[in-house]
Design a protein around this motif. Structure first.
Motif, PDB file in Angstrom:
ATOM      1  N   VAL A   1       0.873  -1.181   0.000  1.00  0.00           N
ATOM      2  CA  VAL A   1       0.000   0.000   0.000  1.00  0.00           C
ATOM      3  C   VAL A   1       0.906   1.227   0.000  1.00  0.00           C
ATOM      4  CG1 VAL A   1      -1.739   1.299   1.270  1.00  0.00           C
ATOM      5  CG2 VAL A   1      -1.859  -1.187   1.209  1.00  0.00           C
ATOM      6  N   ILE A   2       0.680   2.108  -0.963  1.00  0.00           N
ATOM      7  CA  ILE A   2       1.419   3.357  -1.082  1.00  0.00           C
ATOM      8  C   ILE A   2       0.473   4.483  -0.705  1.00  0.00           C
ATOM      9  CG2 ILE A   2       2.688   4.885  -2.641  1.00  0.00           C
ATOM     10  CD1 ILE A   2       2.975   2.196  -4.399  1.00  0.00           C
ATOM     11  N   VAL A   3       0.893   5.337   0.228  1.00  0.00           N
ATOM     12  CA  VAL A   3       0.064   6.464   0.653  1.00  0.00           C
ATOM     13  C   VAL A   3       0.858   7.753   0.468  1.00  0.00           C
ATOM     14  CG1 VAL A   3      -1.357   5.163   2.272  1.00  0.00           C
ATOM     15  CG2 VAL A   3       0.766   6.160   3.072  1.00  0.00           C
ATOM     16  N   ARG A   4       0.104   8.848   0.273  1.00  0.00           N
ATOM     17  CA  ARG A   4       0.736  10.153   0.092  1.00  0.00           C
ATOM     18  C   ARG A   4      -0.010  11.182   0.919  1.00  0.00           C
ATOM     19  NH1 ARG A   4       1.451  11.164  -5.874  1.00  0.00           N
ATOM     20  NH2 ARG A   4      -0.660  10.556  -5.617  1.00  0.00           N
ATOM     21  N   SER A   5       0.741  12.050   1.585  1.00  0.00           N
ATOM     22  CA  SER A   5       0.133  13.067   2.436  1.00  0.00           C
ATOM     23  C   SER A   5      -0.241  14.300   1.630  1.00  0.00           C
ATOM     24  CB  SER A   5       1.103  13.478   3.556  1.00  0.00           C
ATOM     25  OG  SER A   5       2.117  14.310   3.049  1.00  0.00           O
TER      26      SER A   5
END
Length: 61
Positions: free
Chosen positions: A27-31
């Motif tokens: 899972v790749i998340v970005r703020s």
């Protein structure tokens, strides 16, 4: 806008997330500020807009 807190195995590990991509067991998340983190060998177990929780659980291998 709705920013999520990423919770991994019961602990908050990342905040202000506006983007998430699932690629197999990664899972790749970005703020909101553009900072990205990648979590491997996890699965999404809950997404709750009301409490802004994006919950991940480590996959036991």
């Amino acid at each position: 806008m709705c920013e999520f807190n990423v919770i991994l195995d019961g602990q908050t590990v990342f905040s202000d997330v506006i983007y998430a991509k699932i690629d197999g067991s990664t899972v790749i998340v970005r703020s909101i500020l553009g900072e990205a983190k990648e979590y491997k060998n996890v699965k999404v177990t809950e997404v709750d807009v009301t409490t802004t929780r994006f919950v991940l659980e480590t996959i036991k291998v």
